[in-house]
Scaffold this active site. Structure first.
Site, PDB file in Angstrom:
ATOM      1  N   THR A   5      -5.897  -5.832 -11.579  1.00 28.23           N
ATOM      2  CA  THR A   5      -7.158  -5.114 -11.361  1.00 28.23           C
ATOM      3  C   THR A   5      -7.377  -4.007 -12.395  1.00 28.23           C
ATOM      4  OG1 THR A   5      -8.203  -3.534  -9.850  1.00 28.23           O
ATOM      5  CG2 THR A   5      -5.845  -3.746  -9.656  1.00 28.23           C
ATOM      6  N   ASP A   6      -8.640  -3.696 -12.656  1.00 29.60           N
ATOM      7  CA  ASP A   6      -8.931  -2.574 -13.563  1.00 29.60           C
ATOM      8  C   ASP A   6      -8.557  -1.225 -12.938  1.00 29.60           C
ATOM      9  OD1 ASP A   6     -10.996  -2.292 -11.688  1.00 29.60           O
ATOM     10  OD2 ASP A   6     -12.626  -2.384 -13.152  1.00 29.60           O
ATOM     11  N   GLU A   7      -8.259  -1.219 -11.625  1.00 24.20           N
ATOM     12  CA  GLU A   7      -7.915   0.055 -10.976  1.00 24.20           C
ATOM     13  C   GLU A   7      -6.581   0.624 -11.446  1.00 24.20           C
ATOM     14  OE1 GLU A   7      -8.626   0.648  -6.876  1.00 24.20           O
ATOM     15  OE2 GLU A   7     -10.467  -0.520  -6.901  1.00 24.20           O
ATOM     16  N   LYS A  53      -0.407  -2.265  -7.245  1.00 29.14           N
ATOM     17  CA  LYS A  53      -0.766  -3.289  -8.233  1.00 29.14           C
ATOM     18  C   LYS A  53      -0.137  -2.947  -9.593  1.00 29.14           C
ATOM     19  CE  LYS A  53      -3.045  -6.514  -7.909  1.00 29.14           C
ATOM     20  NZ  LYS A  53      -2.606  -7.906  -7.556  1.00 29.14           N
ATOM     21  N   GLY A  58      -9.189  10.934  -2.652  1.00 27.56           N
ATOM     22  CA  GLY A  58      -8.732  10.593  -4.009  1.00 27.56           C
ATOM     23  C   GLY A  58      -9.612   9.586  -4.718  1.00 27.56           C
ATOM     24  N   THR A 101      -5.431  -5.820  -0.834  1.00 30.99           N
ATOM     25  CA  THR A 101      -6.384  -5.409  -1.875  1.00 30.99           C
ATOM     26  C   THR A 101      -7.347  -4.284  -1.506  1.00 30.99           C
ATOM     27  OG1 THR A 101      -8.120  -6.949  -1.208  1.00 30.99           O
ATOM     28  CG2 THR A 101      -6.439  -7.794  -2.729  1.00 30.99           C
ATOM     29  N   ASP A 106      -0.317 -19.495   1.223  1.00 31.11           N
ATOM     30  CA  ASP A 106      -1.033 -18.319   1.734  1.00 31.11           C
ATOM     31  C   ASP A 106      -0.403 -17.876   3.048  1.00 31.11           C
ATOM     32  OD1 ASP A 106      -4.168 -17.099   1.233  1.00 31.11           O
ATOM     33  OD2 ASP A 106      -3.222 -16.739   3.186  1.00 31.11           O
ATOM     34  N   ASP A 142       4.655 -16.782   2.964  1.00 30.27           N
ATOM     35  CA  ASP A 142       4.529 -15.433   2.411  1.00 30.27           C
ATOM     36  C   ASP A 142       5.219 -15.397   1.044  1.00 30.27           C
ATOM     37  OD1 ASP A 142       4.782 -12.708   1.895  1.00 30.27           O
ATOM     38  OD2 ASP A 142       5.339 -12.206   3.961  1.00 30.27           O
ATOM     39  N   ILE A 143       4.602 -14.784   0.047  1.00 31.44           N
ATOM     40  CA  ILE A 143       5.249 -14.722  -1.280  1.00 31.44           C
ATOM     41  C   ILE A 143       6.509 -13.851  -1.271  1.00 31.44           C
ATOM     42  CG2 ILE A 143       3.185 -15.256  -2.652  1.00 31.44           C
ATOM     43  CD1 ILE A 143       3.079 -12.176  -3.326  1.00 31.44           C
ATOM     44  N   THR A 179       3.835  -6.596  -0.427  1.00 30.02           N
ATOM     45  CA  THR A 179       3.249  -7.802  -1.029  1.00 30.02           C
ATOM     46  C   THR A 179       3.023  -7.632  -2.532  1.00 30.02           C
ATOM     47  OG1 THR A 179       2.164  -8.309   1.051  1.00 30.02           O
ATOM     48  CG2 THR A 179       1.321  -9.428  -0.890  1.00 30.02           C
ATOM     49  N   ASN A 187     -14.594  -5.047 -10.356  1.00 31.46           N
ATOM     50  CA  ASN A 187     -15.093  -5.257  -8.984  1.00 31.46           C
ATOM     51  C   ASN A 187     -15.804  -6.594  -8.869  1.00 31.46           C
ATOM     52  OD1 ASN A 187     -14.591  -2.309  -8.852  1.00 31.46           O
ATOM     53  ND2 ASN A 187     -15.530  -2.604  -6.826  1.00 31.46           N
ATOM     54  N   TYR A 223      -3.011   1.591  -3.177  1.00 32.68           N
ATOM     55  CA  TYR A 223      -3.319   0.216  -3.605  1.00 32.68           C
ATOM     56  C   TYR A 223      -3.094   0.045  -5.096  1.00 32.68           C
ATOM     57  CZ  TYR A 223      -6.203  -3.464  -5.594  1.00 32.68           C
ATOM     58  OH  TYR A 223      -6.642  -4.520  -6.356  1.00 32.68           O
TER      59      TYR A 223
HETATM   60  O1  DAU Z   1     -12.020  -2.596  -9.476  1.00 32.38           O
HETATM   61  C1  DAU Z   1     -11.392  -3.724  -8.903  1.00 32.38           C
HETATM   62  C2  DAU Z   1     -11.130  -3.429  -7.460  1.00 32.38           C
HETATM   63  O2  DAU Z   1     -12.384  -3.446  -6.801  1.00 32.38           O
HETATM   64  C3  DAU Z   1     -10.175  -4.398  -6.807  1.00 32.38           C
HETATM   65  O3  DAU Z   1      -8.919  -4.295  -7.393  1.00 32.38           O
HETATM   66  C4  DAU Z   1     -10.053  -4.081  -5.315  1.00 32.38           C
HETATM   67  O4  DAU Z   1      -9.220  -5.016  -4.673  1.00 32.38           O
HETATM   68  C5  DAU Z   1     -11.423  -4.100  -4.693  1.00 32.38           C
HETATM   69  O5  DAU Z   1     -11.325  -3.717  -3.344  1.00 32.38           O
HETATM   70  C6  DAU Z   1     -12.359  -3.170  -5.429  1.00 32.38           C
HETATM   71  O6  DAU Z   1     -11.984  -1.795  -5.202  1.00 32.38           O
HETATM   72  P1  DAU Z   1     -13.069  -0.678  -4.821  1.00 32.38           P
HETATM   73  O7  DAU Z   1     -12.414   0.403  -4.075  1.00 32.38           O
HETATM   74  O8  DAU Z   1     -13.867  -0.302  -6.024  1.00 32.38           O
HETATM   75  O9  DAU Z   1     -14.015  -1.586  -3.860  1.00 32.38           O
HETATM   76  P2  DAU Z   1     -14.789  -1.257  -2.514  1.00 32.38           P
HETATM   77  O10 DAU Z   1     -15.690  -2.416  -2.256  1.00 32.38           O
HETATM   78  O11 DAU Z   1     -13.875  -0.844  -1.428  1.00 32.38           O
HETATM   79  O12 DAU Z   1     -15.661  -0.001  -2.914  1.00 32.38           O
HETATM   80  C7  DAU Z   1     -16.592  -0.057  -3.981  1.00 32.38           C
HETATM   81  C8  DAU Z   1     -17.230   1.306  -4.089  1.00 32.38           C
HETATM   82  O13 DAU Z   1     -18.027   1.542  -2.918  1.00 32.38           O
HETATM   83  C9  DAU Z   1     -16.230   2.440  -4.122  1.00 32.38           C
HETATM   84  O14 DAU Z   1     -16.681   3.473  -4.982  1.00 32.38           O
HETATM   85  C10 DAU Z   1     -16.186   2.947  -2.695  1.00 32.38           C
HETATM   86  C11 DAU Z   1     -17.592   2.710  -2.213  1.00 32.38           C
HETATM   87  N1  DAU Z   1     -17.704   2.435  -0.766  1.00 32.38           N
HETATM   88  C12 DAU Z   1     -16.955   1.422  -0.237  1.00 32.38           C
HETATM   89  C13 DAU Z   1     -16.992   1.156   1.132  1.00 32.38           C
HETATM   90  C14 DAU Z   1     -16.124   0.056   1.717  1.00 32.38           C
HETATM   91  C15 DAU Z   1     -18.564   3.180   0.037  1.00 32.38           C
HETATM   92  O15 DAU Z   1     -19.280   4.079  -0.454  1.00 32.38           O
HETATM   93  N2  DAU Z   1     -18.588   2.929   1.381  1.00 32.38           N
HETATM   94  C16 DAU Z   1     -17.833   1.954   1.960  1.00 32.38           C
HETATM   95  O16 DAU Z   1     -17.899   1.791   3.209  1.00 32.38           O
END
Ligand code: DAU
Length: 334
Positions: free
Chosen positions: A124-126, A152, A274, A84, A33, A59-60, A99, A177, A148
């Site tokens: 990731t599903d993203e 990936k 986006g 991530t 790590d 580091d990888i 990375t 998620n 991101y």
């Molecule tokens: O789907 C898998 C992915 O899930 C992983 O590959 C990513 O590493 C991981 O970060 C996550 O991505 P998201 O962008 O979906 O996760 P995040 O927790 O950042 O956001 C979840 C949802 O919540 C998204 O629609 C954005 C929203 N959000 C997030 C934050 C941090 C908010 O509304 N307010 C916030 O402050």
């Protein structure tokens, strides 16, 4: 089985190492790590003295560091090491390309050089992009839309190209998620829970009607382990929780569980640039090889909230220094 786990001080990686050491007696893990902001030694502090566990700082992207970690010989590599967080990729994309793409390439070369029998890329599903309706299948086109997810997807493409070209023994998991203990408090659930415990507001992006499919970290870890043991080389496996929820549904549960009020503690802020509205994956392939999630979402979420409530000593130090600088950059203008 001797494993090299990369990024094992991070959220899903550390959950994976704990599951392996607990549920696969006799297996050993080397954890490589880089200790970036998201790599937290506290995540593996309880196993530091375990004779089946060894930590290597590196580091990888550094081939010599990877060679060093592989020196004792390993039977498989599982790559969790990645940048991530989508919001950080919008602020500073370069670290993600380095990375998530170059680091993956360095590992693939190491797999070839050392003739490692198995490599699992944790993705990731993203990478499928915004899914308006239906569910993404493993061989669907990749349409990543953030720096991101594009990074990936670049990693996934390298992995599949090595299978096609060199028959490098690879597999890919694409998780949805993930939530649970030990998640760095920049992501939706741990950020909102820790803000609410601190009696602060939570910033909901846009209308909050975006949909994510929630998967408990231990279910995700067991899914990756299942693919490592039972997956077919050259294949991709979707691993989803089957718990689609809007961000407002999640927010409401968190606000109520922390004893706060939607009127005073929720702030709708400018949307993420986006922003993908919906992710949804079809997990038939993983189920066909015998994997299924076990954790009930409502129970898992309640237990996760309780974990953050009881483990302030874990998250409090993280919400200082670099985090405060990031928080201001990310949210002040919204
Ligand atoms: O789907 C898998 C992915 O899930 C992983 O590959 C990513 O590493 C991981 O970060 C996550 O991505 P998201 O962008 O979906 O996760 P995040 O927790 O950042 O956001 C979840 C949802 O919540 C998204 O629609 C954005 C929203 N959000 C997030 C934050 C941090 C908010 O509304 N307010 C916030 O402050």
């Amino acid at each position: 089985m001797r494993l090299l786990v990369t990024g094992g001080l991070g959220f899903i990686g550390s959950n994976f190492i704990h599951v392996v050491l607990r549920e696969r007696p006799g297996w050993s893990v080397v954890n490589l790590d880089a200790m970036t902001y998201a790599g937290n030694p506290a995540n593996c502090a309880d196993i530091e003295a375990d004779p089946h566990y060894r930590f290597v700082h590196g580091d990888i992207c550094d081939a010599a560091a990877v060679d060093g970690a592989l020196a004792g010989g390993v039977d498989a590599i599982v790559n969790f090491a990645a940048e991530t967080h989508v919001d950080r990729s919008i602020l500073d994309p370069e670290a993600f390309l380095r990375t998530d793409i170059l680091g993956t390439h360095v590992l693939l070369e190491a797999v070839r050089r050392h003739r490692i029998p198995r490599y699992v890329q944790v993705s990731t599903d993203e990478v499928y992009g915004d899914v308006e309706s239906g569910e993404s299948k493993e061989d669907d086109a990749l349409r990543p839309r953030s720096p991101y997810s594009a990074s990936k997807a670049g990693g996934d493409m390298q992995v599949l190209a090595y299978w096609n070209t060199f028959r490098t023994p690879v597999m890919i998991t694409r998780g949805s998620n993930t939530y649970g203990p030990y998640q760095y408090p920049e992501k939706l659930i741990p950020l909102f829970v820790t803000n609410l415990l601190d009696d602060e507001q939570v910033p909901v992006y846009g209308d909050g009607m975006q949909i994510r499919d929630w998967l408990h970290a231990e279910d995700h870890a067991r899914g990756i382990l299942h693919v490592l043991e039972h997956g077919e080389l050259g294949n991709v496996y979707n691993i989803g929780g089957g718990n689609p929820r809007t961000n407002m549904e999640i927010t409401t549960t968190l606000v109520e569980s922390c004893g706060r009020s939607m009127d005073t503690h929720v702030r709708h802020v400018a949307d993420r640039e986006g922003h993908d509205r919906r992710y949804a994956i079809d997990c038939t392939k993983a189920r066909d090889i015998g994997w299924a999630p076990r954790v009930d979402f409502e129970q898992g979420l309640r237990a996760t909230i309780d974990w953050y409530r009881s483990n302030e000593a874990w998250w409090r130090p993280l919400k200082s220094g670099e985090f405060l600088h990031y928080y201001k950059r990310q949210y002040a203008h919204r």
